[in-house]
Design an enzyme around this catalytic site. Sequence first.
Site, PDB file in Angstrom:
ATOM      1  N   ARG A 176       4.793  27.727  68.378  1.00 22.86           N
ATOM      2  CA  ARG A 176       3.516  27.772  67.511  1.00 22.86           C
ATOM      3  C   ARG A 176       2.654  26.853  67.463  1.00 22.86           C
ATOM      4  NH1 ARG A 176       0.750  30.802  63.702  1.00 22.86           N
ATOM      5  NH2 ARG A 176      -0.049  29.508  62.151  1.00 22.86           N
ATOM      6  N   ILE A 216       5.665  32.238  51.414  1.00 20.08           N
ATOM      7  CA  ILE A 216       4.784  31.556  52.626  1.00 20.08           C
ATOM      8  C   ILE A 216       4.752  32.581  53.768  1.00 20.08           C
ATOM      9  CG2 ILE A 216       4.499  29.420  54.127  1.00 20.08           C
ATOM     10  CD1 ILE A 216       3.869  28.774  51.285  1.00 20.08           C
ATOM     11  N   ASP A 241      11.076  26.028  54.548  1.00 13.47           N
ATOM     12  CA  ASP A 241      11.876  25.454  55.512  1.00 13.47           C
ATOM     13  C   ASP A 241      13.226  25.331  55.085  1.00 13.47           C
ATOM     14  OD1 ASP A 241       9.916  25.740  57.504  1.00 13.47           O
ATOM     15  OD2 ASP A 241       9.610  23.803  57.914  1.00 13.47           O
ATOM     16  N   ARG A 258      15.807  23.884  68.489  1.00 18.27           N
ATOM     17  CA  ARG A 258      14.329  23.483  68.673  1.00 18.27           C
ATOM     18  C   ARG A 258      14.202  22.591  67.157  1.00 18.27           C
ATOM     19  NH1 ARG A 258      10.920  28.364  66.891  1.00 18.27           N
ATOM     20  NH2 ARG A 258       9.406  26.512  66.949  1.00 18.27           N
ATOM     21  N   CYS A 265       8.742  31.008  65.892  1.00 22.59           N
ATOM     22  CA  CYS A 265       9.672  31.667  65.268  1.00 22.59           C
ATOM     23  C   CYS A 265       9.157  33.140  64.838  1.00 22.59           C
ATOM     24  CB  CYS A 265      10.127  31.042  63.846  1.00 22.59           C
ATOM     25  SG  CYS A 265      11.331  29.798  64.201  1.00 22.59           S
ATOM     26  N   LYS A 324      10.973  16.465  63.122  1.00 22.90           N
ATOM     27  CA  LYS A 324      10.209  17.561  63.999  1.00 22.90           C
ATOM     28  C   LYS A 324       8.783  17.753  63.729  1.00 22.90           C
ATOM     29  CE  LYS A 324      10.783  22.045  63.791  1.00 22.90           C
ATOM     30  NZ  LYS A 324       9.600  22.794  63.968  1.00 22.90           N
ATOM     31  N   ASN A 325       8.634  18.063  62.398  1.00 25.64           N
ATOM     32  CA  ASN A 325       7.164  18.704  61.980  1.00 25.64           C
ATOM     33  C   ASN A 325       6.361  17.541  61.746  1.00 25.64           C
ATOM     34  OD1 ASN A 325       8.163  21.178  62.042  1.00 25.64           O
ATOM     35  ND2 ASN A 325       7.857  21.271  59.707  1.00 25.64           N
ATOM     36  N   ARG A 349       1.923  35.148  61.237  1.00 27.38           N
ATOM     37  CA  ARG A 349       1.406  33.678  61.520  1.00 27.38           C
ATOM     38  C   ARG A 349       0.294  33.648  62.471  1.00 27.38           C
ATOM     39  NH1 ARG A 349       6.542  29.926  62.652  1.00 27.38           N
ATOM     40  NH2 ARG A 349       5.333  28.324  61.434  1.00 27.38           N
ATOM     41  N   PRO A 350      -0.897  34.017  61.718  1.00 34.83           N
ATOM     42  CA  PRO A 350      -2.414  33.935  62.360  1.00 34.83           C
ATOM     43  C   PRO A 350      -2.726  32.490  62.662  1.00 34.83           C
ATOM     44  CG  PRO A 350      -2.517  34.881  60.327  1.00 34.83           C
ATOM     45  CD  PRO A 350      -1.216  34.741  60.464  1.00 34.83           C
ATOM     46  N   VAL A 351      -3.838  32.351  63.330  1.00 37.56           N
ATOM     47  CA  VAL A 351      -4.477  30.906  63.494  1.00 37.56           C
ATOM     48  C   VAL A 351      -5.796  30.853  63.337  1.00 37.56           C
ATOM     49  CG1 VAL A 351      -2.745  30.065  65.080  1.00 37.56           C
ATOM     50  CG2 VAL A 351      -4.700  31.341  66.022  1.00 37.56           C
ATOM     51  N   ASP A 352      -6.343  32.001  62.286  1.00 41.37           N
ATOM     52  CA  ASP A 352      -7.704  32.106  61.864  1.00 41.37           C
ATOM     53  C   ASP A 352      -8.004  30.848  61.238  1.00 41.37           C
ATOM     54  OD1 ASP A 352      -5.699  32.972  59.940  1.00 41.37           O
ATOM     55  OD2 ASP A 352      -7.350  33.635  58.690  1.00 41.37           O
ATOM     56  N   LEU A 353      -7.470  30.228  60.480  1.00 43.14           N
ATOM     57  CA  LEU A 353      -8.011  28.932  59.929  1.00 43.14           C
ATOM     58  C   LEU A 353      -8.217  27.757  60.944  1.00 43.14           C
ATOM     59  CD1 LEU A 353      -5.548  28.934  56.721  1.00 43.14           C
ATOM     60  CD2 LEU A 353      -7.700  30.066  56.778  1.00 43.14           C
TER      61      LEU A 353
HETATM   62  C1  UD1 Z   1       4.036  24.247  59.311  1.00 49.62           C
HETATM   63  C2  UD1 Z   1       5.602  23.995  59.784  1.00 49.62           C
HETATM   64  C3  UD1 Z   1       6.573  24.815  59.277  1.00 49.62           C
HETATM   65  C4  UD1 Z   1       6.776  25.383  57.912  1.00 49.62           C
HETATM   66  C5  UD1 Z   1       5.183  25.758  57.610  1.00 49.62           C
HETATM   67  C6  UD1 Z   1       5.017  25.795  56.202  1.00 49.62           C
HETATM   68  C7  UD1 Z   1       5.027  22.387  61.768  1.00 49.62           C
HETATM   69  C8  UD1 Z   1       5.455  22.405  63.385  1.00 49.62           C
HETATM   70  N1  UD1 Z   1       5.714  23.632  61.162  1.00 49.62           N
HETATM   71  O1  UD1 Z   1       3.973  25.261  60.175  1.00 49.62           O
HETATM   72  O2  UD1 Z   1       7.940  24.441  59.844  1.00 49.62           O
HETATM   73  O3  UD1 Z   1       7.415  26.246  57.617  1.00 49.62           O
HETATM   74  O4  UD1 Z   1       4.299  24.625  58.064  1.00 49.62           O
HETATM   75  O5  UD1 Z   1       5.565  24.914  55.487  1.00 49.62           O
HETATM   76  O6  UD1 Z   1       4.713  21.775  61.218  1.00 49.62           O
HETATM   77  N2  UD1 Z   1      -1.596  31.084  58.122  1.00 49.62           N
HETATM   78  C9  UD1 Z   1      -2.454  31.885  58.356  1.00 49.62           C
HETATM   79  N3  UD1 Z   1      -3.852  31.398  59.082  1.00 49.62           N
HETATM   80  C10 UD1 Z   1      -3.832  30.138  59.777  1.00 49.62           C
HETATM   81  C11 UD1 Z   1      -2.520  29.360  59.614  1.00 49.62           C
HETATM   82  C12 UD1 Z   1      -1.841  29.644  58.792  1.00 49.62           C
HETATM   83  O7  UD1 Z   1      -2.920  32.764  57.621  1.00 49.62           O
HETATM   84  O8  UD1 Z   1      -4.817  29.819  60.441  1.00 49.62           O
HETATM   85  C13 UD1 Z   1      -0.616  31.545  57.134  1.00 49.62           C
HETATM   86  C14 UD1 Z   1       0.432  31.588  58.015  1.00 49.62           C
HETATM   87  O9  UD1 Z   1       0.815  32.919  58.530  1.00 49.62           O
HETATM   88  C15 UD1 Z   1       1.599  31.414  56.661  1.00 49.62           C
HETATM   89  C16 UD1 Z   1       0.899  30.374  55.828  1.00 49.62           C
HETATM   90  O10 UD1 Z   1      -0.236  30.256  56.111  1.00 49.62           O
HETATM   91  O11 UD1 Z   1       1.893  32.640  56.094  1.00 49.62           O
HETATM   92  C17 UD1 Z   1       1.541  28.774  56.040  1.00 49.62           C
HETATM   93  O12 UD1 Z   1       1.386  28.560  57.472  1.00 49.62           O
HETATM   94  P1  UD1 Z   1       1.217  27.000  57.743  1.00 49.62           P
HETATM   95  O13 UD1 Z   1       1.141  26.088  56.632  1.00 49.62           O
HETATM   96  O14 UD1 Z   1       0.020  26.869  58.902  1.00 49.62           O
HETATM   97  O15 UD1 Z   1       2.502  26.628  58.832  1.00 49.62           O
HETATM   98  P2  UD1 Z   1       2.586  26.076  60.229  1.00 49.62           P
HETATM   99  O16 UD1 Z   1       1.618  25.003  60.081  1.00 49.62           O
HETATM  100  O17 UD1 Z   1       2.300  27.036  61.173  1.00 49.62           O
END
Ligand code: UD1
Length: 420
Positions: A93, A329, A307, A399, A117, A22-23, A122-126
């Site tokens: 997401r 995480i 996960d 999912r 989920c 999936k990922n 889970r922000p997207v700032d990065l």
């Molecule tokens: C991906 C996986 C998910 C897995 C996660 C961690 C997919 C589709 N999903 O999710 O199954 O649980 O990796 O291994 O591949 N964060 C920020 N800002 C950002 C982005 C992330 O603060 O812009 C934080 C998140 O809130 C979280 C942590 O970083 O606490 C990890 O997130 P990230 O590695 O980005 O996970 P995803 O890509 O969402």
Amino acid sequence: MEKIVIQGGTSLMGSLEISGSKNASLPILAAMLLCEGKTTVANLPHLQDVTTSLELLGSLGVELSIDENRYVEADTRTIHSLTTPSELVRKMRASILVLGPMLSRFGEAKVSFPGGCAIGSRPVDLHIAGMESLGAEIVIEDGFIKASRRERLRGATINLPFPSVGATENIIMAASLAEGTTRINNSALEPEIIDLVDCLNAWGANIRGAGKSTIVIEGVQKMNGGFFRVMSDRIETATFLAAAAATGGKIRTRNVDPTNISAVLEKLRKAGGDLTLGADWIELDMRGKRPKAVDFKTGPYPDFPTDMQAQFTVVNSLAIGTAYITETIFENRLMQVQELRRMGAKIALNDNEAVVTGVSKLTGTRVMASDLRASAALVIAGVAAEGETIIEEIHHVDRGYECFEEKLHQLGAKITRTSS
Ligand code: UD1
């Protein structure tokens, strides 16, 4: 509402084929947007998140076809929209992953803030900061991320404060069509990143260093597309192995890469599982024994995957001894604990730490699934438990697990889905 009903007390036995990841599939489907020619992807799992991604691509105008081998072919020449419908993005997401490809190739993207989920904020700032470093202008307005560029994105050095999987993927994809060289420092090391980079390179990108902490992307003028086969799902693999461990069973998972879940295999060994690894299979034999309690702490790859935390909590719930589990995480990812307690598990919670004192049996009851991996954990608990377990809100499991009940059934579980 659909529910799963399990008559528990079964030790899982047998062999099963693991599906595509999936990922890995989700970023690869987004990467189709980068290519001028046709792209074909094989081994996509039949999952709700993959369907949502295909619907998202379709809503932008991408022409999609699926053949009898379940190969998905995409043609982006028909794209007519650069705005993602919020109802699709809210469901998942990973929809944010279309931001980089759309912006880089077409010059703009309007993506609503993503859902997914309920495991944390889970922000997207990065992701956003990464696009800005490449020269994009970003405006947040009316719940949308509006990204645009005046000229081609420009390569840059990006130092990620945390190795976010999604941000690494989004930046790699955006930088693939940028002018010049991009360097991502502290990039995520997950095997799914390597799969994405292998795919992008097969389709015409020029990227090196995947799987290392610095990834270097030499931007190319265009990508032509081609064929790619998605890797198998390491979390699905580990979930079934954990299920065998929790139920004292013996199973073989086929079509897997035994090297990419080493952290979980190490803990399964410590829990008392006899593991045998082949070139593309893993066998776990618990010889009917109860597992031993195993401490673990989640972390970015190659550490123990978040996960797998919920599923391994079930293994510890039935273990001999006490285990300390730390989730690093996501801030709200121990939601399965409350439901497991209802089944007789002895778990104390302290912020992001769970202290699990194993019991000799769990007892079936009515429980509620709260997110994808928590659902899988409750199913494992139900298979192991005495009596009947009814799991509500089971749609979460669709999912991320292809034919979950069928595969468990194949291994001897007494499991059915009903709607009422
Ligand atoms: C991906 C996986 C998910 C897995 C996660 C961690 C997919 C589709 N999903 O999710 O199954 O649980 O990796 O291994 O591949 N964060 C920020 N800002 C950002 C982005 C992330 O603060 O812009 C934080 C998140 O809130 C979280 C942590 O970083 O606490 C990890 O997130 P990230 O590695 O980005 O996970 P995803 O890509 O969402």
